[in-house]
Design a protein around this motif. Sequence first.
Motif, PDB file in Angstrom:
ATOM      1  N   PHE A 156       7.264 -20.630  12.191  1.00 43.31           N
ATOM      2  CA  PHE A 156       7.328 -19.749  11.310  1.00 43.31           C
ATOM      3  C   PHE A 156       6.114 -18.812  11.274  1.00 43.31           C
ATOM      4  N   ASN A 157       5.013 -19.522  11.306  1.00 42.92           N
ATOM      5  CA  ASN A 157       3.764 -18.731  11.342  1.00 42.92           C
ATOM      6  C   ASN A 157       3.451 -17.980  12.628  1.00 42.92           C
ATOM      7  N   ALA A 158       4.009 -18.685  14.031  1.00 42.87           N
ATOM      8  CA  ALA A 158       3.706 -18.034  15.362  1.00 42.87           C
ATOM      9  C   ALA A 158       4.822 -16.951  15.404  1.00 42.87           C
ATOM     10  N   PHE A 159       6.204 -17.127  14.780  1.00 43.56           N
ATOM     11  CA  PHE A 159       7.282 -16.166  15.276  1.00 43.56           C
ATOM     12  C   PHE A 159       7.466 -15.422  14.427  1.00 43.56           C
ATOM     13  N   VAL A 160       7.611 -15.640  13.160  1.00 45.32           N
ATOM     14  CA  VAL A 160       8.037 -14.639  12.090  1.00 45.32           C
ATOM     15  C   VAL A 160       6.903 -13.742  11.626  1.00 45.32           C
ATOM     16  N   SER A 161       7.429 -12.472  11.670  1.00 47.19           N
ATOM     17  CA  SER A 161       6.297 -11.515  11.247  1.00 47.19           C
ATOM     18  C   SER A 161       6.423 -11.479   9.750  1.00 47.19           C
ATOM     19  N   LYS A 162       5.181 -10.987   9.197  1.00 48.00           N
ATOM     20  CA  LYS A 162       5.002 -10.743   7.783  1.00 48.00           C
ATOM     21  C   LYS A 162       6.018  -9.751   7.152  1.00 48.00           C
ATOM     22  N   ASP A 163       6.224  -8.881   8.122  1.00 49.71           N
ATOM     23  CA  ASP A 163       7.077  -7.609   7.353  1.00 49.71           C
ATOM     24  C   ASP A 163       8.364  -8.064   7.023  1.00 49.71           C
ATOM     25  N   PHE A 164       9.131  -9.284   8.026  1.00 46.53           N
ATOM     26  CA  PHE A 164      10.362  -9.859   7.702  1.00 46.53           C
ATOM     27  C   PHE A 164      10.245 -10.332   6.129  1.00 46.53           C
ATOM     28  N   LEU A 165       9.275 -11.209   5.905  1.00 44.28           N
ATOM     29  CA  LEU A 165       9.282 -11.879   4.594  1.00 44.28           C
ATOM     30  C   LEU A 165       8.998 -10.884   3.657  1.00 44.28           C
ATOM     31  N   VAL A 166       8.268  -9.881   3.830  1.00 43.32           N
ATOM     32  CA  VAL A 166       7.793  -8.918   2.757  1.00 43.32           C
ATOM     33  C   VAL A 166       9.028  -7.971   2.706  1.00 43.32           C
ATOM     34  N   SER A 167      10.011  -7.912   3.535  1.00 39.04           N
ATOM     35  CA  SER A 167      11.236  -7.198   3.319  1.00 39.04           C
ATOM     36  C   SER A 167      12.251  -7.862   2.365  1.00 39.04           C
ATOM     37  N   ILE A 168      12.049  -9.362   2.292  1.00 35.86           N
ATOM     38  CA  ILE A 168      12.956  -9.995   1.338  1.00 35.86           C
ATOM     39  C   ILE A 168      12.219  -9.901   0.144  1.00 35.86           C
ATOM     40  N   PHE A 169      10.970 -10.357  -0.040  1.00 35.14           N
ATOM     41  CA  PHE A 169      10.289 -10.419  -1.294  1.00 35.14           C
ATOM     42  C   PHE A 169       9.659  -9.079  -1.407  1.00 35.14           C
ATOM     43  N   SER A 170      10.391  -8.258  -2.411  1.00 39.12           N
ATOM     44  CA  SER A 170       9.947  -6.716  -2.587  1.00 39.12           C
ATOM     45  C   SER A 170       8.534  -6.590  -3.335  1.00 39.12           C
ATOM     46  N   GLY A 171       8.165  -7.772  -4.222  1.00 33.40           N
ATOM     47  CA  GLY A 171       6.950  -7.364  -4.892  1.00 33.40           C
ATOM     48  C   GLY A 171       7.493  -7.298  -6.402  1.00 33.40           C
ATOM     49  N   ASN A 172       8.577  -7.033  -6.583  1.00 36.20           N
ATOM     50  CA  ASN A 172       9.258  -7.100  -8.123  1.00 36.20           C
ATOM     51  C   ASN A 172       9.220  -8.514  -8.523  1.00 36.20           C
ATOM     52  N   VAL A 173       8.275  -8.704  -9.749  1.00 39.78           N
ATOM     53  CA  VAL A 173       8.244 -10.018 -10.259  1.00 39.78           C
ATOM     54  C   VAL A 173       9.565 -10.754 -10.509  1.00 39.78           C
ATOM     55  N   ALA A 174      10.226  -9.967 -11.366  1.00 38.85           N
ATOM     56  CA  ALA A 174      11.762 -10.659 -11.582  1.00 38.85           C
ATOM     57  C   ALA A 174      12.462 -11.086 -10.488  1.00 38.85           C
ATOM     58  N   LEU A 175      12.648 -10.153  -9.528  1.00 37.47           N
ATOM     59  CA  LEU A 175      13.289 -10.030  -8.455  1.00 37.47           C
ATOM     60  C   LEU A 175      12.891 -11.368  -7.579  1.00 37.47           C
ATOM     61  N   ASP A 176      11.598 -11.292  -7.291  1.00 42.03           N
ATOM     62  CA  ASP A 176      11.184 -12.224  -6.394  1.00 42.03           C
ATOM     63  C   ASP A 176      11.249 -13.681  -6.785  1.00 42.03           C
ATOM     64  N   THR A 177      11.220 -13.810  -8.223  1.00 36.85           N
ATOM     65  CA  THR A 177      11.069 -15.104  -8.966  1.00 36.85           C
ATOM     66  C   THR A 177      12.487 -15.702  -8.518  1.00 36.85           C
ATOM     67  N   LEU A 178      13.435 -14.753  -8.734  1.00 36.39           N
ATOM     68  CA  LEU A 178      15.027 -15.126  -8.557  1.00 36.39           C
ATOM     69  C   LEU A 178      15.043 -15.425  -7.258  1.00 36.39           C
TER      70      LEU A 178
END
Lengths: 265, 156
Positions: A156-178
């Motif tokens: 994961f660390n080597a192949f998945v870009s940070k952008d991919f995760l950031v695209s799932i976890f938006s930074g919105n607390v409620a949504l991210d927690t969900l």
Amino acid sequence: MKIAISSDGPNLNATVGDKFGTSQYLLIVDLESGEFEAVPNPGASGQRGAGMQAVVLAISKDIKTVLTGYCSPTAYNQLKANGIEVLTGLSGAVEEVVEKYKKGELKAGMRAGTEPKSRRIKVDKSALVQATRSSARQFTILLPTLLGVVLLIGLFNAFVSKDFLVSIFSGNVALDTLWGACFGSILAGNPINSYVIGGELLKYDISLFAVTAFILTWVTVGLVQLPAEIAALGRRFALLRNGLSFILSIPIAIITVLILNLIGS
Amino acid sequence: MILFPAAMVVIYGVLFVMMPDKTSLALKSSSNIFLNMLMPLGLVFVLMILLNLLLKPTQIVRLLGKGAGIKGILLPAAAGIVSMGPIYVWYPLLRDLREKGAGNSPIGIFLYNRAVKPFLLPVMIAYFGWEYVGILTALTVLGSIAIGYSLSKLME
């Protein structure tokens, strides 16, 4: 009349085995002649059905009474059905327990007296060996999956870009927690894996809210084991329990992080 | 159980042929994670031995059947906290206990408290710090009471 005592060793000085089904030996004592026979317990490996193997042995040896620390309900019922009396809750040296039984001092659920001090040290040693063995077994069960998880995170660390995760976890607390709670609910297994994954997710700037919900639902909600829980405890109970645990994980995650922020860590 | 790590090894093998540089990076990252875990894992092992020495599964299950009121909360919570091993090992014992009359609340409390694992605390603290672990643990135990109460009401 013959009685059987679950035992940790092959002689009368040994201690009464914790469990009828999986103790190392069954000591068969003939109360009339005073002779005894030490039979290795066929269920000592602790595999499925261990208790039943010990039950079969007791029946085949024409045992009238079983003395032990604990006997599973299934084995208990089978012994009773075959006219064998079962006395549980016993501990101490086999010799002493047999004496007490002879004198009619034992009742079901009653503890036989304490052992002499010299024997206690011996018991503690064998208990330590037993506990170390159990722990080693539990550890070896835990380790392969943990290694797999660590290898997966490496990929994961080597192949998945940070952008991919950031695209799932938006930074919105409620949504991210969900989202965190959802991932944790799908995945399951030893909690240690959730700590490792959660710890790595933090390095990707995923919020602690999401990671906390993930860790909580990893253990408390289990879609993978839901069929097993339904079979054991009923559909209504299993669905309600998993649903409630999922919902509760979100406020707990939020409150945990808020308190942590308050105390300034 | 062995399938998952074995699959990871195969994936590493294939990727190493295709992209050796990136795969080496992955392997390096994995070994770093693992090395950081060695010390906490050692502690985990010691705590496991202590718990195995002090408690037997049958004693834990007995805690669940006993007590009403505050005891009916504390005993199953303690049982959940000290219980070890995968959850499916516990289902048959829980079913057996329910047949003997244990309520929905203690079973719910037990299952929720399995999220608190004293023997894994060294790893958890290594990753998240003790303040976080303390707060989350306290809230999990409190949450379990809410789960137990809700389950007993909703199952009526």
